[in-house]
Design a protein around this motif. Structure first.
Motif, mmCIF file in Angstrom:
data_model
loop_
_atom_site.group_PDB
_atom_site.id
_atom_site.type_symbol
_atom_site.label_atom_id
_atom_site.label_comp_id
_atom_site.label_asym_id
_atom_site.label_seq_id
_atom_site.Cartn_x
_atom_site.Cartn_y
_atom_site.Cartn_z
ATOM 1 N N UNK A 1 -0.501 12.302 -1.518
ATOM 2 C CA UNK A 1 0.170 12.476 -2.814
ATOM 3 C C UNK A 1 1.680 12.301 -2.651
ATOM 4 N N UNK A 2 2.208 12.703 -1.488
ATOM 5 C CA UNK A 2 3.633 12.525 -1.216
ATOM 6 C C UNK A 2 3.909 11.056 -0.895
ATOM 7 N N UNK A 3 2.979 10.423 -0.178
ATOM 8 C CA UNK A 3 3.105 9.002 0.124
ATOM 9 C C UNK A 3 3.241 8.190 -1.157
ATOM 10 N N UNK B 1 4.433 9.162 -3.970
ATOM 11 C CA UNK B 1 5.784 9.366 -4.516
ATOM 12 C C UNK B 1 6.810 8.494 -3.802
#
Lengths: 344, 336
Positions: free
Chosen positions: A191-193, A195
């Motif tokens: 999920x951070x990737x 972003x």
């Protein structure tokens, strides 16, 4: 095929490491053009030479490594002819780089603000105060909430995703023409990737820079790159625009790589693996480097190293199957026949 | 009728945080907070989630590598938490684990022979006279070849070393294996080889896997059922097909949509989550996902949702969200 629209032209780059056992050719004759405003992906597995290629562009190769030959033209000037002092003016200014591990790339004893300011002060000659306010702007640009407070914090106070945003802020502080991102999201959660990839894409568009994205993840490539170079054992084996590469992969290694990938969006019974391992640096095969693992390998493949050949659609592939000298089945279709060839 | 080999109920794993002058426990990291699930004999249950969600801690707690704070772990009808240390060690003959990092989990000073011998000797799984034959057989099984028995770990590549780790786990004829990110450190082409190997071994020896991973592609390939964890809780669990094709929890949906698809013509609607995972020391009240959930309301802040099944879910599929029906019917929309 080089022209004015390329921000960077790598020609026949050779980088070797001279160790006790002899010479290890980590990058062996790589040529690559980076068009202005585009993202070029370099894909490959561990040891393919993708990171060394980018480190060579930044001239960050240290002993026992050495750039043996080739040229890297940036806006018409050969970076390999520059002195270290001239390089320092380019590094972090015109060409920037972000790395995989944001924790080890940031200095733990300086605040975020100090680390971004440093770059701005060195390259743009701003005062400490102005540099700090520019730092706040940069943090805002990369989407860090309450940037005024964050500039006073230390790296350990930030999460992994935040740290990578800070790295991007540092890299972009001087409006570089070229950003080299070496596995920028590998250490991050998906999920951070998502972003971070969105952020890089968005900034590339708004700032008009070019990006070299080094990754092992074909999914990341498909979503962010315009062109892709697939590397294997120190050489580019295929170069194509992203749509062609995924629709009609030509090199058996590219096809094998795609078949090995477990997909979350479809069911597969068995993965079509590539047999064997990447050749050890000291034990490179004489002919095509992929021949020992290639299900199509024929006599010529084991004896002679193929060149990077231009294909009909203007892309490039390093494989005998596409040449007139091909001595195997003339009707072979790498993509469709991979599985049958593999099981024979 | 399938039998449950492992059944975990209300598992809690709190790690104390020491602080102050006297080193008193000032707070706890609630790594796993009231988790229940089961694994049927011969199947693969995967636990997925992002860093810090408690998936590895769950695996370690099942083997009692860390002593669980609370809960009940039934293995073959026996509560593991009632066993003393010695009995638990014996039990690990049936329950093995394969770790992520093949470089760190194998003693670099031991040859493959010593590694395997040690495993067999500790559990007294194989009579001494038969050990060498068994070792040769194991190496062939995992695709290494018996001629590599006297090699040291550094002589192998990463993928081969992971095969040694698998051989070690198999050395004591276990029925249950926990794979803790066992293929994450490997290159894709090697990862595929090891995944195929794990699948074949499962069929051959009727193994049961608890597969802990963050890569949803890998998970879809290997699992029968999947549990999605977020901040110490299971938010959704069910058959693989249900989780991937019919996800109900907003977290599962965003997780799936965040994965880049290796197909440039594929344009997917991505649900980008804001912010980071909150700290497990002081997790959010109510639904733990409410701080990042686009659908969150006051109810989510106050009331803990339980795992439940709705009419549009089949099999053992359950999700923990107050608004499954409302979101589906379009009555409840995401906040802008």
């Amino acid at each position: 095929m080089s022209n004015d629209a390329d921000v960077l032209q790598i020609q026949d780059l050779q980088t070797s490491f001279f160790v006790d056992d002899g010479e290890v050719k980590a990058v062996d004759g790589v040529s690559l053009d980076i068009p202005k405003g585009k993202t070029v992906g370099i894909v490959g597995e561990s040891g393919s030479g993708k990171s060394i290629t980018s480190m060579s562009v930044m001239r960050l190769i240290r002993n026992p490594g050495r750039i043996k030959g080739g040229s890297i033209h940036y806006n018409g000037e050969d970076l390999l002819q520059k002195t270290e002092k001239q390089m320092q003016k380019i590094r972090g200014n015109k060409i920037s780089m972000i790395f995989q591990e944001p924790m080890t790339s940031l200095n733990p004893v300086y605040t975020i603000g100090q680390q971004i300011s440093e770059v701005i002060q060195i390259h743009q000659g701003l005062s400490k105060k102005d540099a700090l306010s520019k730092s706040v702007e940069m943090l805002e640009l990369v989407g860090i909430p309450s940037p005024k407070d964050r500039v006073k914090q230390y790296p350990h106070e930030l999460s992994g995703g935040m740290r990578q945003r800070v790295m991007i802020a540092i890299a972009l502080a001087c409006n570089p023409e070229l950003l080299i991102a070496d596995e920028p999201t590998t250490a991050l959660d998906v999920t951070i990737q998502a972003q971070i990839l969105d952020l890089i894409n968005e900034l590339r568009r708004s700032l008009g820079m070019s990006v070299i994205l080094i990754t092992h993840d074909l999914g990341v490539v498909a979503e962010t790159c315009d062109y892709v170079a697939v590397m294997y054992a120190g050489k580019v084996v295929e170069y194509a625009d992203v749509h062609t590469l995924f629709k009609e992969p030509k090199h058996p290694y590219t096809v094998g790589l795609m078949n090995s990938l477990p997909r979350h969006d479809m069911d597969q019974d068995e993965l079509n693996v590539i047999e064997g391992n990447v050749p050890k640096p000291g034990e490179m095969p004489e002919g095509c480097r992929f021949a020992p693992r290639c299900p199509f390998a024929s006599d010529i493949c084991t004896n002679e190293l193929p060149d990077l050949m231009e294909t009909e659609d203007g892309n490039q592939v390093r494989c005998w199957i596409y040449s007139e000298k091909w001595d195997g089945d003339p009707e072979v279709n790498v993509k469709n026949d991979y599985q049958t060839a593999r099981s024979q | 009728m399938t039998t449950k080999l492992l059944e975990v109920n209300n598992l809690k794993q709190y790690f104390p945080i020491k602080g102050g002058v006297f080193g008193r426990t000032v707070n706890h990291v609630k790594a796993v907070d009231d988790v229940s699930f089961y694994v049927n004999e011969g199947e693969t249950l995967s636990i997925v989630g992002e860093s810090g969600c408690g998936k590895s801690t769950t695996g370690r707690a099942v083997l009692r590598l860390d002593e669980p704070t609370n809960g009940n772990i039934q293995f073959n009808g026996e509560n593991l938490l009632d066993l003393n240390k010695k009995e638990m060690r014996k039990k690990r003959k049936d329950m093995q684990i394969i770790f992520q990092d093949p470089y760190a989990s194998i003693n670099p000073r031991q040859t493959v022979r010593q590694v395997l011998e040690e495993a067999m000797a500790i559990q007294d799984a194989v009579p001494k006279s038969e050990r060498v034959d068994k070792m040769m057989e194991l190496l062939d099984t995992v695709g290494l070849g018996s001629h590599q028995l006297d090699r040291f770990p550094h002589e192998f590549s990463g993928g081969q070393r992971q095969r040694v780790g698998i051989a070690r786990a198999l050395a004591v004829d276990p029925t249950f294996i926990i794979c803790d990110e066992s293929v994450s450190a490997l290159d894709v082409s090697i990862q595929a080889q090891v995944l195929n190997l794990l699948k074949n071994l499962q069929q051959q020896y009727n193994l049961t896997y608890l597969f802990i991973a963050h890569d949803l592609g890998v998970v879809r390939h290997i699992s029968d059922r999947v549990a999605v964890m977020y901040l110490g809780k299971i938010v959704e669990i069910g058959e693989k097909k249900e989780i991937f094709d019919n996800p109900k929890h907003p977290y599962t949906k965003s997780l799936l949509s965040a994965i880049p698809v290796p197909d440039p013509s594929h344009k997917q609607e991505r649900i980008v989550l804001k912010g980071d995972v909150p700290s497990p020391i002081d997790p959010p009240s109510g639904c733990r996902f409410h701080t990042r959930c686009p659908f969150a309301t006051d109810k989510c802040r106050d009331e803990k949702p339980e795992l439940r099944k709705t009419e549009t879910m089949t099999g053992t599929h359950e999700a923990a969200c107050h608004y499954i029906e409302d979101i589906e019917a379009g009555r409840h929309k995401a906040a802008e």
